[in-house]
Design a protein around this motif. Structure first.
Motif, PDB file in Angstrom:
ATOM      1  N   HIS A 226       0.844  -1.192   0.000  1.00 44.33           N
ATOM      2  CA  HIS A 226       0.000   0.000   0.000  1.00 44.33           C
ATOM      3  C   HIS A 226       0.876   1.238   0.000  1.00 44.33           C
ATOM      4  O   HIS A 226       1.966   1.240   0.578  1.00 44.33           O
ATOM      5  N   VAL A 227       0.388   2.287  -0.645  1.00 41.47           N
ATOM      6  CA  VAL A 227       1.100   3.557  -0.665  1.00 41.47           C
ATOM      7  C   VAL A 227       0.652   4.381   0.534  1.00 41.47           C
ATOM      8  O   VAL A 227      -0.533   4.716   0.668  1.00 41.47           O
ATOM      9  N   ARG A 228       1.605   4.684   1.400  1.00 43.19           N
ATOM     10  CA  ARG A 228       1.320   5.469   2.595  1.00 43.19           C
ATOM     11  C   ARG A 228       2.339   6.601   2.696  1.00 43.19           C
ATOM     12  O   ARG A 228       3.538   6.349   2.625  1.00 43.19           O
ATOM     13  N   ASP A 229       1.853   7.799   2.865  1.00 43.30           N
ATOM     14  CA  ASP A 229       2.735   8.975   2.957  1.00 43.30           C
ATOM     15  C   ASP A 229       3.685   9.047   1.762  1.00 43.30           C
ATOM     16  O   ASP A 229       4.890   9.266   1.909  1.00 43.30           O
ATOM     17  N   ASN A 230       3.137   8.812   0.579  1.00 40.00           N
ATOM     18  CA  ASN A 230       3.882   8.900  -0.687  1.00 40.00           C
ATOM     19  C   ASN A 230       4.935   7.808  -0.855  1.00 40.00           C
ATOM     20  O   ASN A 230       5.849   7.954  -1.674  1.00 40.00           O
ATOM     21  N   LEU A 231       4.814   6.717  -0.128  1.00 41.37           N
ATOM     22  CA  LEU A 231       5.799   5.640  -0.225  1.00 41.37           C
ATOM     23  C   LEU A 231       5.115   4.273  -0.197  1.00 41.37           C
ATOM     24  O   LEU A 231       4.246   4.023   0.636  1.00 41.37           O
ATOM     25  N   ALA A 232       5.511   3.392  -1.111  1.00 42.87           N
ATOM     26  CA  ALA A 232       4.989   2.025  -1.119  1.00 42.87           C
ATOM     27  C   ALA A 232       5.553   1.256   0.074  1.00 42.87           C
ATOM     28  O   ALA A 232       6.767   1.261   0.308  1.00 42.87           O
ATOM     29  N   VAL A 233       4.668   0.587   0.799  1.00 44.73           N
ATOM     30  CA  VAL A 233       5.069  -0.140   2.011  1.00 44.73           C
ATOM     31  C   VAL A 233       4.515  -1.561   1.934  1.00 44.73           C
ATOM     32  O   VAL A 233       3.331  -1.758   1.612  1.00 44.73           O
ATOM     33  N   PHE A 234       5.366  -2.538   2.239  1.00 45.07           N
ATOM     34  CA  PHE A 234       4.960  -3.937   2.168  1.00 45.07           C
ATOM     35  C   PHE A 234       4.453  -4.460   3.503  1.00 45.07           C
ATOM     36  O   PHE A 234       4.990  -4.122   4.555  1.00 45.07           O
ATOM     37  N   ASP A 235       3.439  -5.306   3.421  1.00 46.60           N
ATOM     38  CA  ASP A 235       3.015  -6.124   4.553  1.00 46.60           C
ATOM     39  C   ASP A 235       3.583  -7.515   4.274  1.00 46.60           C
ATOM     40  O   ASP A 235       3.021  -8.286   3.487  1.00 46.60           O
ATOM     41  N   TYR A 236       4.725  -7.834   4.907  1.00 42.21           N
ATOM     42  CA  TYR A 236       5.415  -9.081   4.596  1.00 42.21           C
ATOM     43  C   TYR A 236       4.685 -10.323   5.094  1.00 42.21           C
ATOM     44  O   TYR A 236       5.026 -11.441   4.687  1.00 42.21           O
ATOM     45  N   GLU A 237       3.693 -10.134   5.925  1.00 44.66           N
ATOM     46  CA  GLU A 237       2.888 -11.278   6.353  1.00 44.66           C
ATOM     47  C   GLU A 237       1.977 -11.750   5.222  1.00 44.66           C
ATOM     48  O   GLU A 237       1.565 -12.900   5.174  1.00 44.66           O
ATOM     49  N   LYS A 238       1.666 -10.827   4.300  1.00 43.86           N
ATOM     50  CA  LYS A 238       0.788 -11.155   3.175  1.00 43.86           C
ATOM     51  C   LYS A 238       1.550 -11.385   1.873  1.00 43.86           C
ATOM     52  O   LYS A 238       1.077 -12.086   0.990  1.00 43.86           O
ATOM     53  N   CYS A 239       2.723 -10.776   1.772  1.00 41.67           N
ATOM     54  CA  CYS A 239       3.485 -10.840   0.522  1.00 41.67           C
ATOM     55  C   CYS A 239       3.946 -12.270   0.225  1.00 41.67           C
ATOM     56  O   CYS A 239       4.493 -12.954   1.093  1.00 41.67           O
ATOM     57  N   THR A 240       3.744 -12.707  -1.027  1.00 38.45           N
ATOM     58  CA  THR A 240       4.176 -14.037  -1.458  1.00 38.45           C
ATOM     59  C   THR A 240       5.414 -13.976  -2.347  1.00 38.45           C
ATOM     60  O   THR A 240       5.848 -14.997  -2.871  1.00 38.45           O
ATOM     61  N   SER A 241       5.949 -12.774  -2.537  1.00 37.96           N
ATOM     62  CA  SER A 241       7.117 -12.563  -3.401  1.00 37.96           C
ATOM     63  C   SER A 241       6.850 -13.021  -4.833  1.00 37.96           C
ATOM     64  O   SER A 241       7.743 -13.532  -5.514  1.00 37.96           O
ATOM     65  N   CYS A 242       5.621 -12.819  -5.295  1.00 39.66           N
ATOM     66  CA  CYS A 242       5.262 -13.243  -6.654  1.00 39.66           C
ATOM     67  C   CYS A 242       5.964 -12.397  -7.716  1.00 39.66           C
ATOM     68  O   CYS A 242       6.165 -12.847  -8.844  1.00 39.66           O
ATOM     69  N   GLY A 243       6.278 -11.154  -7.379  1.00 36.23           N
ATOM     70  CA  GLY A 243       7.015 -10.302  -8.296  1.00 36.23           C
ATOM     71  C   GLY A 243       6.178  -9.468  -9.233  1.00 36.23           C
ATOM     72  O   GLY A 243       6.720  -8.749 -10.086  1.00 36.23           O
ATOM     73  N   ALA A 244       4.852  -9.508  -9.091  1.00 36.21           N
ATOM     74  CA  ALA A 244       3.981  -8.728  -9.971  1.00 36.21           C
ATOM     75  C   ALA A 244       4.253  -7.229  -9.824  1.00 36.21           C
ATOM     76  O   ALA A 244       4.263  -6.484 -10.809  1.00 36.21           O
ATOM     77  N   CYS A 245       4.483  -6.785  -8.606  1.00 38.81           N
ATOM     78  CA  CYS A 245       4.745  -5.368  -8.358  1.00 38.81           C
ATOM     79  C   CYS A 245       6.088  -4.940  -8.933  1.00 38.81           C
ATOM     80  O   CYS A 245       6.261  -3.788  -9.357  1.00 38.81           O
ATOM     81  N   VAL A 246       7.046  -5.871  -8.950  1.00 35.56           N
ATOM     82  CA  VAL A 246       8.371  -5.567  -9.509  1.00 35.56           C
ATOM     83  C   VAL A 246       8.240  -5.229 -10.991  1.00 35.56           C
ATOM     84  O   VAL A 246       8.821  -4.257 -11.490  1.00 35.56           O
ATOM     85  N   LYS A 247       7.450  -6.023 -11.709  1.00 35.02           N
ATOM     86  CA  LYS A 247       7.249  -5.801 -13.143  1.00 35.02           C
ATOM     87  C   LYS A 247       6.460  -4.524 -13.414  1.00 35.02           C
ATOM     88  O   LYS A 247       6.672  -3.860 -14.425  1.00 35.02           O
ATOM     89  N   GLU A 248       5.554  -4.171 -12.513  1.00 37.17           N
ATOM     90  CA  GLU A 248       4.664  -3.037 -12.734  1.00 37.17           C
ATOM     91  C   GLU A 248       5.295  -1.693 -12.364  1.00 37.17           C
ATOM     92  O   GLU A 248       4.919  -0.654 -12.905  1.00 37.17           O
ATOM     93  N   CYS A 249       6.260  -1.703 -11.457  1.00 35.85           N
ATOM     94  CA  CYS A 249       6.846  -0.449 -10.957  1.00 35.85           C
ATOM     95  C   CYS A 249       7.543   0.318 -12.086  1.00 35.85           C
ATOM     96  O   CYS A 249       8.509  -0.182 -12.677  1.00 35.85           O
ATOM     97  N   PRO A 250       7.101   1.533 -12.400  1.00 34.77           N
ATOM     98  CA  PRO A 250       7.661   2.278 -13.535  1.00 34.77           C
ATOM     99  C   PRO A 250       9.055   2.858 -13.277  1.00 34.77           C
ATOM    100  O   PRO A 250       9.756   3.217 -14.225  1.00 34.77           O
ATOM    101  N   THR A 251       9.467   2.944 -12.044  1.00 36.66           N
ATOM    102  CA  THR A 251      10.777   3.520 -11.720  1.00 36.66           C
ATOM    103  C   THR A 251      11.775   2.479 -11.211  1.00 36.66           C
ATOM    104  O   THR A 251      12.882   2.844 -10.791  1.00 36.66           O
ATOM    105  N   ASP A 252      11.395   1.220 -11.215  1.00 33.14           N
ATOM    106  CA  ASP A 252      12.252   0.132 -10.705  1.00 33.14           C
ATOM    107  C   ASP A 252      12.634   0.348  -9.246  1.00 33.14           C
ATOM    108  O   ASP A 252      13.705  -0.087  -8.799  1.00 33.14           O
ATOM    109  N   THR A 253      11.756   1.014  -8.513  1.00 35.80           N
ATOM    110  CA  THR A 253      11.986   1.214  -7.078  1.00 35.80           C
ATOM    111  C   THR A 253      11.829  -0.102  -6.327  1.00 35.80           C
ATOM    112  O   THR A 253      12.544  -0.366  -5.364  1.00 35.80           O
TER     113      THR A 253
END
Length: 272
Positions: A226-253
């Motif tokens: 989720h984006v909070r205070d202008n920054l993407a923040v992970f909930d590692y309890e839910k994250c499966t490391s699928c990598g979908a967000c990595v491919k979608e991120c336009p700045t490779d952040t």
């Protein structure tokens, strides 16, 4: 001559007896296991266990106030050796590694800094010379603090050697920008930015900073980012490391570590 000799002899016997009695009354019993455990510990005295060096940890383990796997630097091998000495089973847990939450190696300077060349000193002067007030200053406090040679400054920017990192936490303490976080090796996706500036402001100073576009949040099927205070923040309890967000991120952040860790032999992860 005889009386002085007798007197001195008597005093010697008296003092010797006194020392014998004192040694019996005030002796401190040391469990033999303390020495054995201290012998198998790495001896780096890094303090990552939260105690006063390896000797302090050895005593704490024997007294039951520290876990047999508390030595972060020693890893699985040392944990098993300590467990064998204590006659217990070592608990399994994820190996941690230091993640640098910044990639802004090309961020320009706001002013010419001519003070002491440490991040902590530079940070005291208007947050450091870099245009990004949240990013790496680049003077290598983390490299100097690392007792395991796991951080190297490459072209003025720190790189973590995960094969050497023991998650001792020295870099976390040393960095005035709080850019380091200790996370399990099993977590393969990370946001490499800590800027809370607006996306428009970030675009002007850093090509790889989070612009709070929300694309990662939209593409995640597991509600893990989720984006909070202008920054993407992970909930590692839910994250499966699928990598979908990595491919979608336009700045490779957002960076994926699966391929890198496979190459280094760190994936699949062994628990310690």
């Amino acid at each position: 001559m005889l009386p002085p000799i007798i007197i001195l002899g008597a005093l010697g016997l008296l003092f010797g007896f006194g020392l014998f009695v004192a040694s019996r009354l005030f002796r401190v019993h040391i469990d033999a296991r303390v020495g054995r455990i201290e012998h198998v510990l790495p001896g780096s005295n890094c303090g990552a266990c939260g105690l006063a060096g390896c000797g302090g940890l050895a005593r704490a383990v024997v007294h039951g106030s520290a876990d047999v796997a508390a030595c972060v630097a020693g890893g699985e091998e040392v944990a098993q050796l300590v467990a064998d000495i204590m006659g217990v089973e070592a608990k399994k847990k994820d190996k941690l590694v230091a993640i640098l939450k910044c990639q802004g190696r090309d961020v320009a300077d706001r002013y010419l800094y001519e003070g002491v060349r440490t991040c902590s000193a530079a940070n005291l002067l208007m947050g450091g010379p870099k245009e990004c007030l949240f990013g790496c200053i680049g003077f290598g406090d983390c490299e100097k603090a690392c007792p395991f040679d796991a951080i190297h400054m490459i072209n003025g920017f720190p790189e973590v050697d995960e094969t050497k990192c023991t998650a001792c936490g020295k870099c976390v303490t040393a960095c005035p920008k709080l850019l380091y976080q200790l996370l399990p090796l099993s977590r393969l996706v990370h946001v490499r930015c800590r800027s809370l500036d607006t996306g428009r402001a970030v675009r002007k100073i850093c090509k790889v900073g989070c612009i709070a576009c929300g694309k990662c949040e939209a593409v995640c099927k597991f509600d893990a980012v989720h984006v909070r205070d202008n920054l993407a923040v992970f909930d590692y309890e839910k994250c499966t490391s699928c990598g979908a967000c990595v491919k979608e991120c336009p700045t490779d952040t957002i960076m994926g570590y699966r391929a890198q860790r496979k190459k280094l032999g760190l994936w699949p992860v062994k628990t310690v």
